[in-house]
Design a protein around this motif. Structure first.
Motif, PDB file in Angstrom:
ATOM      1  N   TYR A  86       7.110 -16.602  30.482  1.00  0.00           N
ATOM      2  CA  TYR A  86       6.116 -17.524  30.647  1.00  0.00           C
ATOM      3  C   TYR A  86       4.446 -17.133  30.770  1.00  0.00           C
ATOM      4  O   TYR A  86       4.286 -16.414  31.637  1.00  0.00           O
ATOM      5  CB  TYR A  86       6.303 -18.577  32.011  1.00  0.00           C
ATOM      6  N   ASN A  87       3.571 -17.733  29.977  1.00  0.00           N
ATOM      7  CA  ASN A  87       2.259 -17.399  30.122  1.00  0.00           C
ATOM      8  C   ASN A  87       1.934 -15.898  29.515  1.00  0.00           C
ATOM      9  O   ASN A  87       1.469 -15.295  30.530  1.00  0.00           O
ATOM     10  CB  ASN A  87       1.787 -17.718  31.217  1.00  0.00           C
ATOM     11  N   GLY A  88       2.323 -15.422  28.312  1.00  0.00           N
ATOM     12  CA  GLY A  88       2.267 -14.198  28.044  1.00  0.00           C
ATOM     13  C   GLY A  88       0.649 -14.143  27.560  1.00  0.00           C
ATOM     14  O   GLY A  88       0.138 -12.965  27.067  1.00  0.00           O
ATOM     15  N   GLY A 131      -8.264 -12.746  24.390  1.00  0.00           N
ATOM     16  CA  GLY A 131      -8.070 -12.357  22.820  1.00  0.00           C
ATOM     17  C   GLY A 131      -7.107 -12.864  22.000  1.00  0.00           C
ATOM     18  O   GLY A 131      -6.851 -12.997  20.782  1.00  0.00           O
ATOM     19  N   ASP A 132      -5.748 -13.264  22.816  1.00  0.00           N
ATOM     20  CA  ASP A 132      -4.643 -13.744  22.390  1.00  0.00           C
ATOM     21  C   ASP A 132      -4.753 -15.114  21.790  1.00  0.00           C
ATOM     22  O   ASP A 132      -5.741 -15.778  22.012  1.00  0.00           O
ATOM     23  CB  ASP A 132      -3.550 -13.624  23.044  1.00  0.00           C
ATOM     24  N   PRO A 133      -3.949 -15.607  20.887  1.00  0.00           N
ATOM     25  CA  PRO A 133      -3.910 -16.913  19.920  1.00  0.00           C
ATOM     26  C   PRO A 133      -3.578 -17.857  21.118  1.00  0.00           C
ATOM     27  O   PRO A 133      -2.906 -17.688  22.214  1.00  0.00           O
ATOM     28  CB  PRO A 133      -2.960 -16.880  19.106  1.00  0.00           C
ATOM     29  N   PRO A 193       4.435 -13.979  14.861  1.00  0.00           N
ATOM     30  CA  PRO A 193       4.664 -14.823  15.967  1.00  0.00           C
ATOM     31  C   PRO A 193       5.400 -16.122  15.223  1.00  0.00           C
ATOM     32  O   PRO A 193       4.789 -16.495  14.262  1.00  0.00           O
ATOM     33  CB  PRO A 193       3.316 -15.129  16.823  1.00  0.00           C
ATOM     34  N   ALA A 194       5.989 -16.819  16.048  1.00  0.00           N
ATOM     35  CA  ALA A 194       6.689 -17.927  15.213  1.00  0.00           C
ATOM     36  C   ALA A 194       6.557 -19.036  16.653  1.00  0.00           C
ATOM     37  O   ALA A 194       6.922 -18.670  17.814  1.00  0.00           O
ATOM     38  CB  ALA A 194       7.829 -17.877  14.631  1.00  0.00           C
ATOM     39  N   GLU A 253       6.331 -19.999  11.353  1.00  0.00           N
ATOM     40  CA  GLU A 253       5.395 -18.780  11.748  1.00  0.00           C
ATOM     41  C   GLU A 253       4.129 -19.410  11.959  1.00  0.00           C
ATOM     42  O   GLU A 253       3.509 -20.558  11.342  1.00  0.00           O
ATOM     43  CB  GLU A 253       5.317 -17.970  10.547  1.00  0.00           C
ATOM     44  N   ALA A 254       3.335 -18.438  12.745  1.00  0.00           N
ATOM     45  CA  ALA A 254       2.152 -19.014  13.364  1.00  0.00           C
ATOM     46  C   ALA A 254       0.788 -18.920  12.263  1.00  0.00           C
ATOM     47  O   ALA A 254       1.109 -17.658  11.830  1.00  0.00           O
ATOM     48  CB  ALA A 254       1.803 -18.308  14.580  1.00  0.00           C
ATOM     49  N   PRO A 255       0.088 -19.833  12.234  1.00  0.00           N
ATOM     50  CA  PRO A 255      -1.088 -19.502  11.233  1.00  0.00           C
ATOM     51  C   PRO A 255      -1.755 -18.184  11.531  1.00  0.00           C
ATOM     52  O   PRO A 255      -2.541 -17.729  10.735  1.00  0.00           O
ATOM     53  CB  PRO A 255      -1.589 -20.758  11.208  1.00  0.00           C
ATOM     54  N   GLU A 256      -1.876 -17.869  12.854  1.00  0.00           N
ATOM     55  CA  GLU A 256      -2.669 -16.994  13.110  1.00  0.00           C
ATOM     56  C   GLU A 256      -2.353 -15.495  12.508  1.00  0.00           C
ATOM     57  O   GLU A 256      -2.994 -14.442  12.615  1.00  0.00           O
ATOM     58  CB  GLU A 256      -2.632 -16.846  14.733  1.00  0.00           C
ATOM     59  N   GLY A 257      -1.124 -15.386  12.184  1.00  0.00           N
ATOM     60  CA  GLY A 257      -0.387 -14.149  11.600  1.00  0.00           C
ATOM     61  C   GLY A 257      -0.246 -13.235  12.962  1.00  0.00           C
ATOM     62  O   GLY A 257       0.185 -13.484  13.824  1.00  0.00           O
ATOM     63  N   TYR A 258      -0.011 -11.929  12.339  1.00  0.00           N
ATOM     64  CA  TYR A 258       0.312 -10.657  13.086  1.00  0.00           C
ATOM     65  C   TYR A 258      -0.242 -10.662  14.667  1.00  0.00           C
ATOM     66  O   TYR A 258      -1.478 -11.003  14.726  1.00  0.00           O
ATOM     67  CB  TYR A 258       0.352  -9.628  12.557  1.00  0.00           C
ATOM     68  N   VAL A 259       0.442 -10.328  15.570  1.00  0.00           N
ATOM     69  CA  VAL A 259       0.223 -10.023  16.832  1.00  0.00           C
ATOM     70  C   VAL A 259       0.225  -8.596  17.255  1.00  0.00           C
ATOM     71  O   VAL A 259       0.584  -7.681  16.368  1.00  0.00           O
ATOM     72  CB  VAL A 259       0.449 -10.908  17.802  1.00  0.00           C
TER      73      VAL A 259
END
Ligand SMILES: CC(C)(COP(=O)(O)OP(=O)(O)OC[C@H]1O[C@@H](n2cnc3c(N)ncnc32)[C@H](O)[C@@H]1OP(=O)(O)O)[C@@H](O)C(=O)NCCC(=O)NCCS
Length: 164
Positions: free
Chosen positions: A71-73, A77-79, A159-160, A147-153
């Motif tokens: 929980y809460n990762g 700077g993260d999405p 990420p999805a 899949e998240a629009p932000e793309g790669y983490v």
């Protein structure tokens, strides 16, 4: 004859030594951390005041896999979707038990657990996978992860997100 039951059991002193022996295939090794490392990460995460829920996946009495929910990762700077939301941090089925539908059953149980909202209200569960991990991608998409629009983490993982 009764069908065998897939279920989750909390990791404890009694079962952890069985769970750290489970392995994916050599070709899948880079898709997921070893369970020993995941338990070390869980300890560190907890010791910093965070929440984490590691479970063994069992087929009746037989350990067949491991799943860990966090929980809460979020870190700076993260999405934004990582903030105050649930995530499936680790998920594996031992190579001997793959391709039999157990992953799907176990994943459903992990999501059922997330939906109990053990850390409080949230409308998102997310996860990430390596782009070439077709099995994981297909499995997660079948549960509604997009899949998240932000793309790669971090670690070049995709990420999805699932709306709970
Ligand atoms: C991903 C994993 C957990 C799936 O477990 P499993 O028990 O083999 O999966 P199941 O037999 O329940 O199959 C569930 C779905 O996964 C997908 N899938 C499983 N194996 C697949 C393969 N070899 N190729 C493509 N899709 C596959 C399919 O969508 C399948 O559903 P379907 O049979 O209705 O098409 C397992 O392959 C694994 O542990 N892989 C290595 C570790 C890993 O990649 N973890 C995820 C990190 S993000």
């Amino acid at each position: 004859m009764p069908t065998e039951q897939v279920h989750l059991e909390k990791v404890t002193w009694k079962n952890y030594s069985q769970l750290i022996k489970l392995r994916v295939s050599k070709e899948q090794d880079h898709f997921v951390a070893r369970n020993t490392n995941s338990l070390i990460h869980a300890y560190l995460w907890l010791s910093e005041g965070n929440h984490v829920y590691p479970f063994g996946i069992y087929l009746d009495r037989k350990p067949i896999g491991f799943v860990m929910i966090g929980y809460n990762g979020y870190e700076e700077g993260d999405p934004a979707f990582m903030k105050d939301t649930y995530f499936i941090w680790r998920f594996m089925i031992d190579r001997r038990y793959q391709g039999k539908g157990y992953g799907k059953q176990a994943f459903q149980l992990a999501l059922d657990f997330v939906r109990t909202l053990p850390c409080g209200q949230s409308d998102i569960c997310w996860l990430s996978y390596e782009p070439e991990n077709e099995a994981a991608k297909k499995l997660y998409a079948s549960f509604g992860f997009v899949e998240a629009p932000e793309g790669y983490v971090e670690d070049e993982e995709m990420p999805a997100i699932l709306k709970l």
